[in-house]
Design a protein around this motif. Structure first.
Motif, PDB file in Angstrom:
ATOM      1  N   GLY A  62     -49.027 -12.742  18.269  1.00  0.00           N
ATOM      2  CA  GLY A  62     -49.162 -11.836  19.411  1.00  0.00           C
ATOM      3  C   GLY A  62     -48.891 -10.398  19.042  1.00  0.00           C
ATOM      4  O   GLY A  62     -49.131  -9.972  17.919  1.00  0.00           O
ATOM      5  N   PHE A  63     -48.364  -9.643  20.004  1.00  0.00           N
ATOM      6  CA  PHE A  63     -48.024  -8.244  19.760  1.00  0.00           C
ATOM      7  C   PHE A  63     -46.922  -7.830  20.719  1.00  0.00           C
ATOM      8  O   PHE A  63     -46.574  -8.557  21.651  1.00  0.00           O
ATOM      9  N   PHE A  64     -46.375  -6.633  20.480  1.00  0.00           N
ATOM     10  CA  PHE A  64     -45.399  -6.093  21.417  1.00  0.00           C
ATOM     11  C   PHE A  64     -45.576  -4.586  21.545  1.00  0.00           C
ATOM     12  O   PHE A  64     -46.138  -3.931  20.673  1.00  0.00           O
ATOM     13  N   ALA A  65     -45.106  -4.049  22.668  1.00  0.00           N
ATOM     14  CA  ALA A  65     -45.163  -2.622  22.950  1.00  0.00           C
ATOM     15  C   ALA A  65     -43.755  -2.052  22.827  1.00  0.00           C
ATOM     16  O   ALA A  65     -42.779  -2.686  23.234  1.00  0.00           O
ATOM     17  N   TYR A  66     -43.679  -0.844  22.264  1.00  0.00           N
ATOM     18  CA  TYR A  66     -42.377  -0.200  22.103  1.00  0.00           C
ATOM     19  C   TYR A  66     -42.543   1.312  22.157  1.00  0.00           C
ATOM     20  O   TYR A  66     -43.643   1.842  22.043  1.00  0.00           O
ATOM     21  N   TYR A  67     -41.441   1.990  22.354  1.00  0.00           N
ATOM     22  CA  TYR A  67     -41.402   3.441  22.202  1.00  0.00           C
ATOM     23  C   TYR A  67     -40.044   3.826  21.634  1.00  0.00           C
ATOM     24  O   TYR A  67     -39.076   3.060  21.707  1.00  0.00           O
TER      25      TYR A  67
END
Length: 85
Positions: A62-67
């Motif tokens: 999958g993937f993930f979102a970050y900042y």
């Protein structure tokens, strides 16, 4: 301060139902992002810029979102997406 990462708003909310193997890959990549941010922002607490936009990282399954929030010396994971979530 010391650089770290965390889920926002909470680990349960962001990861709910994701497989353990996938989350292990997310945690490993988050650790890498912390090391990279620490090297890029030598003194994050003194940072005065606008900050980085949200980014996405592919991991196995999958993937993930970050900042990155340099002033808080923090990498924030705000969404994980895998086939099971």
């Amino acid at each position: 301060m010391s650089w770290s990462w965390e889920y926002l708003p909470s680990e349960e909310y962001v990861t709910g139902g994701a497989p353990a193997e996938f989350l292990a890959a997310v945690h490993g990549k988050a650790d890498e992002l912390v090391r990279a941010a620490e090297a890029l922002y030598l003194d994050g607490t003194a940072y005065e810029g606008a900050g980085e936009p949200m980014q996405y990282v592919d991991v196995a399954g999958g993937f993930f979102a970050y900042y990155v929030v340099p002033r808080l010396e923090l990498v924030v994971l705000c969404q994980v997406t895998s086939p099971m979530t």
